[in-house]
Scaffold this active site. Structure first.
Site, short mmCIF file in Angstrom:
data_model
loop_
_atom_site.label_atom_id
_atom_site.label_comp_id
_atom_site.label_asym_id
_atom_site.label_seq_id
_atom_site.Cartn_x
_atom_site.Cartn_y
_atom_site.Cartn_z
N HIS A 205 0.82 -1.21 0.00
CA HIS A 205 0.00 0.00 0.00
C HIS A 205 0.85 1.26 0.00
O HIS A 205 2.06 1.22 0.23
CB HIS A 205 -0.97 -0.01 1.20
CG HIS A 205 -0.32 -0.01 2.55
ND1 HIS A 205 0.26 1.10 3.12
CD2 HIS A 205 -0.18 -1.01 3.48
CE1 HIS A 205 0.72 0.80 4.32
NE2 HIS A 205 0.47 -0.48 4.56
N CYS A 221 3.72 -4.80 6.51
CA CYS A 221 3.27 -4.47 5.16
C CYS A 221 4.41 -3.92 4.31
O CYS A 221 5.49 -3.62 4.81
CB CYS A 221 2.12 -3.47 5.21
SG CYS A 221 0.56 -4.17 5.78
#
Length: 352
Positions: A205, A221
């Site tokens: 992301h 992440c």
């Protein structure tokens, strides 16, 4: 532990809808370091560049402009100030990359190299290409899973319910008022676009702190510059394979020369940082399945010690990397600095 729970109130966006949304809502350039895949048996793309710094820009400005992260630009320019490189200072721009091991398909994330590679599908009439972006990786204690998975969902404007353990970590570091919920928008740590992998609670992301790209910043992440997330989001369909690897030593071959790219190992994965030289020797030995040029083992040791990430020639009689850099005519870097307004999750030039 993962970077987040499933985004609350997130909006899955199919590919066509994503294209329409980006076209209507964000008028931004298409950032993407795109290279044709080698047609021979080489595995290196791109080329080294040198620019001359001006008085306005930091190393991080230059890095972001060329799709490089913090570690890329600082490792390539040891001794140069990150914040005040100095007017007229030659800056090495390491836009030359040793590709990860095959298969070259889908998304490959090499954690120590702090880089994501996307190998889009192509028809027989189209050239095969690779698109590569720098990434922010996990901080100590929050390792990203290694292995194979897929993109299982795509989210536009996610909100974020902060997991209890992440709340506790921030508050233990003195952030007593750290929020337990972030609404959609440019201040959301998950960014404005997110690709969900099949690994539990692991996303690729954007980020509201783009200057952390290239550093150990996440809770598992993979962080992208906002403009790179905006490019990748509509191009990557659900179901795209994802391979996450731990490969601090990259052996490259091009034009009958052998190259070595060495990154600092990530301490969260098996392997002793002190044994990096032996791992490098093993890696070189394992890939010697052709008529390799003769290896200069002194250069190999120097490359391991320097850990400059970019490809370093290690063949006997090849020019060393400093000679290669000195042979490149510097170009003037005169782009505007990104500025404080670019330090959020919206791509530069887009509405906030």
């Amino acid at each position: 532990m993962p970077c987040s729970s499933v985004p609350a109130a997130a909006h899955p966006v199919p590919g066509l809808r994503a294209w329409v949304w980006l076209f209507l809502c964000w008028t931004v350039p298409a950032w993407a370091a795109t290279f044709p895949l080698p047609a021979d048996d080489s595995n290196i793309v791109g080329r080294l560049q040198v620019v001359t710094a001006d008085a306005r820009n930091t190393l991080l400005d230059i890095a972001r402009h060329y799709d490089l992260g913090y570690e890329d630009i600082t490792a390539a320019n040891p001794g140069v100030s990150v914040w005040l490189p100095g007017k007229g200072t030659p800056i090495v721009v390491p836009t030359e990359f040793i590709l990860p091991s095959r298969p070259w398909k889908g998304i490959v994330v090499n954690i120590p190299q702090r880089r994501l590679y996307y190998f889009p599908r192509h028809t027989a009439r189209e050239p095969a290409t690779v698109i590569t972006f720098p990434i922010g990786i996990a901080r100590p204690g929050w390792p990203t899973p290694l292995g194979n998975t897929r993109i299982i969902a795509k989210y536009k404007d996610p909100s974020w319910i902060v997991p209890k353990d992440i709340q506790a970590e921030h508050r233990s570091q003195g952030e007593a008022n750290f929020p337990d919920y972030f609404p959609p928008g440019p201040n959301n740590p998950m960014g404005m676009l997110a690709l969900e992998t099949g690994f539990s609670q692991i996303f690729i992301h954007g980020t509201n702190r783009p200057w952390g790209v290239g550093m150990e910043v996440s809770h598992g992440c993979v962080h992208l510059y906002p403009e790179n997330a905006a490019y990748l989001f509509p191009h990557v369909p659900t179901g795209t394979p994802v391979r996450i690897i731990n490969q601090p030593v990259m052996v490259g071959y091009r034009n009958h020369q052998l190259y070595l790219g060495v990154s600092t190992p990530v301490g969260e994965y098996p392997g002793d940082r002190d044994s990096l030289l032996m791992r490098t020797i093993d890696e070189v030995s394992l890939t010697r399945n052709r008529e390799w040029p003769t290896i200069d083992w002194d250069r190999v040791r120097q490359a391991v010690n320097a850990r400059r990430i970019m490809p370093i020639p290690v063949s006997i009689d090849a020019p060393d990397v400093d000679q290669l850099i000195a042979s490149i005519k510097p170009e003037t870097y005169d782009f505007e600095p990104y500025g404080i307004e670019a330090n959020d999750a919206a791509p530069p030039g887009s509405p906030r």
